[in-house]
Design an enzyme around this catalytic site. Structure first.
Site, PDB file in Angstrom:
ATOM      1  N   CYS A   1       0.816  -1.232   0.000  1.00 37.13           N
ATOM      2  CA  CYS A   1       0.000   0.000   0.000  1.00 37.13           C
ATOM      3  C   CYS A   1       0.843   1.272   0.000  1.00 37.13           C
ATOM      4  O   CYS A   1       0.337   2.347  -0.302  1.00 37.13           O
ATOM      5  CB  CYS A   1      -0.947   0.010   1.196  1.00 37.13           C
ATOM      6  SG  CYS A   1      -1.951  -1.463   1.316  1.00 37.13           S
TER       7      CYS A   1
ATOM      8  N   HIS B   1      -3.245   7.342   2.717  1.00 31.51           N
ATOM      9  CA  HIS B   1      -3.653   6.005   2.273  1.00 31.51           C
ATOM     10  C   HIS B   1      -5.013   5.701   2.886  1.00 31.51           C
ATOM     11  O   HIS B   1      -5.275   6.005   4.050  1.00 31.51           O
ATOM     12  CB  HIS B   1      -2.609   4.992   2.738  1.00 31.51           C
ATOM     13  CG  HIS B   1      -3.008   3.572   2.506  1.00 31.51           C
ATOM     14  ND1 HIS B   1      -3.543   3.130   1.313  1.00 31.51           N
ATOM     15  CD2 HIS B   1      -2.951   2.476   3.314  1.00 31.51           C
ATOM     16  CE1 HIS B   1      -3.789   1.833   1.404  1.00 31.51           C
ATOM     17  NE2 HIS B   1      -3.453   1.416   2.607  1.00 31.51           N
TER      18      HIS B   1
ATOM     19  N   ASN C   1     -10.032  -0.219   0.246  1.00 31.49           N
ATOM     20  CA  ASN C   1      -8.576  -0.111   0.202  1.00 31.49           C
ATOM     21  C   ASN C   1      -8.070  -0.664  -1.133  1.00 31.49           C
ATOM     22  O   ASN C   1      -8.109  -1.871  -1.362  1.00 31.49           O
ATOM     23  CB  ASN C   1      -7.986  -0.895   1.380  1.00 31.49           C
ATOM     24  CG  ASN C   1      -6.468  -0.823   1.438  1.00 31.49           C
ATOM     25  OD1 ASN C   1      -5.824  -0.329   0.518  1.00 31.49           O
ATOM     26  ND2 ASN C   1      -5.901  -1.322   2.523  1.00 31.49           N
TER      27      ASN C   1
HETATM   28  N1  ACO Z   1     -18.320  -8.684   9.476  1.00 32.18           N
HETATM   29  C1  ACO Z   1     -18.825  -8.946  10.676  1.00 32.18           C
HETATM   30  N2  ACO Z   1     -18.048  -9.269  11.728  1.00 32.18           N
HETATM   31  C2  ACO Z   1     -16.726  -9.339  11.532  1.00 32.18           C
HETATM   32  C3  ACO Z   1     -16.124  -9.083  10.284  1.00 32.18           C
HETATM   33  C4  ACO Z   1     -16.995  -8.756   9.219  1.00 32.18           C
HETATM   34  N3  ACO Z   1     -16.543  -8.470   7.986  1.00 32.18           N
HETATM   35  N4  ACO Z   1     -14.803  -9.232  10.402  1.00 32.18           N
HETATM   36  C5  ACO Z   1     -14.551  -9.559  11.670  1.00 32.18           C
HETATM   37  N5  ACO Z   1     -15.704  -9.637  12.372  1.00 32.18           N
HETATM   38  C6  ACO Z   1     -15.913  -9.957  13.769  1.00 32.18           C
HETATM   39  C7  ACO Z   1     -14.780 -10.776  14.351  1.00 32.18           C
HETATM   40  O1  ACO Z   1     -14.993 -12.148  14.088  1.00 32.18           O
HETATM   41  C8  ACO Z   1     -14.878 -10.450  15.805  1.00 32.18           C
HETATM   42  O2  ACO Z   1     -15.931 -11.210  16.382  1.00 32.18           O
HETATM   43  P1  ACO Z   1     -15.786 -11.805  17.876  1.00 32.18           P
HETATM   44  O3  ACO Z   1     -15.668 -10.584  18.748  1.00 32.18           O
HETATM   45  O4  ACO Z   1     -17.042 -12.558  18.030  1.00 32.18           O
HETATM   46  O5  ACO Z   1     -14.554 -12.628  17.849  1.00 32.18           O
HETATM   47  C9  ACO Z   1     -15.343  -8.991  15.805  1.00 32.18           C
HETATM   48  O6  ACO Z   1     -15.912  -8.755  14.515  1.00 32.18           O
HETATM   49  C10 ACO Z   1     -14.220  -8.002  16.071  1.00 32.18           C
HETATM   50  O7  ACO Z   1     -13.149  -8.288  15.216  1.00 32.18           O
HETATM   51  P2  ACO Z   1     -11.828  -7.437  15.263  1.00 32.18           P
HETATM   52  O8  ACO Z   1     -10.835  -7.986  14.296  1.00 32.18           O
HETATM   53  O9  ACO Z   1     -11.398  -7.276  16.680  1.00 32.18           O
HETATM   54  O10 ACO Z   1     -12.373  -6.070  14.706  1.00 32.18           O
HETATM   55  P3  ACO Z   1     -11.655  -4.668  14.725  1.00 32.18           P
HETATM   56  O11 ACO Z   1     -12.486  -3.702  15.429  1.00 32.18           O
HETATM   57  O12 ACO Z   1     -10.213  -4.784  15.091  1.00 32.18           O
HETATM   58  O13 ACO Z   1     -11.728  -4.265  13.198  1.00 32.18           O
HETATM   59  C11 ACO Z   1     -10.345  -4.182  11.252  1.00 32.18           C
HETATM   60  C12 ACO Z   1     -11.105  -5.066  12.208  1.00 32.18           C
HETATM   61  C13 ACO Z   1     -11.317  -3.260  10.550  1.00 32.18           C
HETATM   62  C14 ACO Z   1      -9.642  -5.003  10.186  1.00 32.18           C
HETATM   63  C15 ACO Z   1      -9.313  -3.364  12.046  1.00 32.18           C
HETATM   64  O14 ACO Z   1      -8.523  -4.195  12.857  1.00 32.18           O
HETATM   65  C16 ACO Z   1      -8.416  -2.556  11.211  1.00 32.18           C
HETATM   66  O15 ACO Z   1      -8.800  -1.591  10.608  1.00 32.18           O
HETATM   67  N6  ACO Z   1      -7.122  -2.842  11.177  1.00 32.18           N
HETATM   68  C17 ACO Z   1      -6.149  -2.065  10.461  1.00 32.18           C
HETATM   69  C18 ACO Z   1      -5.644  -2.775   9.358  1.00 32.18           C
HETATM   70  C19 ACO Z   1      -6.249  -2.375   8.074  1.00 32.18           C
HETATM   71  O16 ACO Z   1      -7.160  -1.645   7.901  1.00 32.18           O
HETATM   72  N7  ACO Z   1      -5.671  -2.936   7.107  1.00 32.18           N
HETATM   73  C20 ACO Z   1      -6.086  -2.705   5.824  1.00 32.18           C
HETATM   74  C21 ACO Z   1      -5.246  -3.457   4.932  1.00 32.18           C
HETATM   75  S1  ACO Z   1      -3.650  -3.383   5.270  1.00 32.18           S
HETATM   76  C22 ACO Z   1      -3.016  -2.130   4.502  1.00 32.18           C
HETATM   77  O17 ACO Z   1      -3.614  -1.243   4.045  1.00 32.18           O
HETATM   78  C23 ACO Z   1      -1.657  -2.295   4.403  1.00 32.18           C
END
Ligand code: ACO
Length: 361
Positions: free
Chosen positions: A111, A249, A279
């Site tokens: 990215c 980004h 993304n």
């Molecule tokens: N729909 C519904 N529920 C979901 C989904 C979905 N698509 N995905 C995960 N869940 C659930 C999980 O199973 C979990 O359930 P549980 O509590 O019963 O176990 C719950 O939602 C919470 O999951 P988390 O992973 O803790 O959710 P979080 O609030 O951390 O959000 C996210 C996840 C959006 C990916 C976040 O961690 C994030 O933004 N991370 C940054 C990384 C990023 O954005 N990367 C993008 C690509 S990398 C890059 O650009 C280089």
């Protein structure tokens, strides 16, 4: 001193839309979950190759700059999802454009690829090695996703954006940058079997493993981008208040908001389009830059700050001083070939494959 002014810009978004509601018909997710956690409402699915997306963005950037492809000295294609590794994707762009004079290479910093590419291209211009360089960020990430993994499948989309930089005596273009990589965390965003590490005949289910530790990436992204932006501002002797527009980004709206807060910048000063496209990795920054220009949000001689992070975990920031011109010299009428399928139809066979694959997830 020679600078590398940005004289052309263009983008290409494939037409097929895949909304959160569409996704909720094939996996256990919802528009509410995706939008509230990421800011994403929809993404695009490409019906053409990564280099075809890159080529159209490039044609539009060339028209904008009033240049012919034959005038390019170099083409840098920032991508982690080229159509082929051998030969590189940039050569397909060169061929399609007829840019016969240009040296070409792909650059993979995930990215952060566009921010890296702008830095490398600027250095090539500043050393006098090249006068005109095309830098493209293009991705076809929907080809990599495991549609049975809701934690990653909802985040990514396809698209391309491009800029042209040209040697200039006027202070303009990239004026400060900071690039780096948090290599010790390279496993937390990792597709281990997309490359020659993959055992060719051991796994034939067509899936790529997608290791993704969202919360850890989130933390390191905020830290990496925060440090990089601080460094470029210090390098240029610019205060955060002097930044006219932040073009970050687009990985997660909450990461963007955290970055803005750290800089004490109001969200009105931040270009955000993650809702429409998700993304698109190396393409997010040039697409956002194009849209900022289209919306009249870039003024002559303004200061733009971009920051990105990606697999590696690469990170970087770029301080850009815009030149005098904020409108295209000409427009390119070319379009992608028509797409007869919906977003859901385009991914249908991959969805079926992912669902059938006998693999623990
Ligand atoms: N729909 C519904 N529920 C979901 C989904 C979905 N698509 N995905 C995960 N869940 C659930 C999980 O199973 C979990 O359930 P549980 O509590 O019963 O176990 C719950 O939602 C919470 O999951 P988390 O992973 O803790 O959710 P979080 O609030 O951390 O959000 C996210 C996840 C959006 C990916 C976040 O961690 C994030 O933004 N991370 C940054 C990384 C990023 O954005 N990367 C993008 C690509 S990398 C890059 O650009 C280089």
């Amino acid at each position: 001193m020679t600078f590398a002014n940005i004289t052309g810009w263009g983008k290409c978004l494939p037409p097929a839309v895949l909304s959160n509601d569409h996704l909720s018909t094939i996996m256990d997710t919802s528009d509410e979950w995706i939008h509230s956690r990421t800011g994403i409402k929809a993404r695009r699915v490409s019906h053409v190759s990564c280099s075809a997306l890159a080529t159209l963005a490039a044609r539009r950037a060339l028209a904008c700059a009033g240049l012919e492809a034959s005038q390019l000295d170099g083409i840098i294609l920032a991508t982690a999802t080229p159509g082929t590794l051998v030969p590189n994707g940039a050569s397909a762009v060169q061929q399609a454009l007829g840019a016969h004079k240009a040296a070409v290479f792909d650059l993979n910093a995930a990215c952060t690829g566009f921010v890296y590419g702008l830095s490398v291209g600027t250095a090539l211009v500043q050393t006098g090695m090249m006068k005109r360089v095309l830098i493209i960020g293009a991705e076809r990430l929907t080809k990599l996703l495991d549609w049975a993994k809701r934690d990653t499948a909802v985040l990514f989309g396809d698209g391309a954006g491009a800029v042209i930089i040209e040697a200039s005596e006027q202070e303009s273009g990239l004026i400060a940058n900071r690039l780096g990589c948090d290599g010790e965390a390279r496993e937390i965003l990792h597709i281990p079997d997309f490359g020659t590490d993959r055992e060719r005949f051991a796994e034939i289910d067509g899936l790529f493993t997608f290791n993704f530790e969202g919360q850890e990436i989130f933390k390191r992204a905020v830290r990496g981008m925060g440090e990089a932006t601080g460094a470029v501002l210090a390098q240029a002797g610019i205060t955060p208040e002097q930044i006219d527009l932040i073009v970050p980004h687009q990985a997660n709206l909450r990461i963007i908001e955290t970055l803005a807060k750290r800089m004490d910048a109001p969200m009105e000063k931040v270009m955000v389009n993650i809702a429409q496209y998700g993304n698109t990795s190396a393409a997010t920054v040039p697409i956002a830059l194009c849209e900022a220009l289209e919306q009249g949000r870039v003024k002559p001689n303004s200061y733009l700050l971009s920051a990105a992070f990606g697999a590696g975990l690469t990170w970087g920031a770029a301080l850009i001083k815009w030149g005098d011109r904020v409108t295209p010299l000409a427009l390119c009428d070319d379009e992608l070939p028509p797409c007869q399928q919906t977003g859901l139809e385009l991914i249908a066979s991959a969805v079926a494959g992912c669902q059938q694959a006998d693999r623990p997830r």
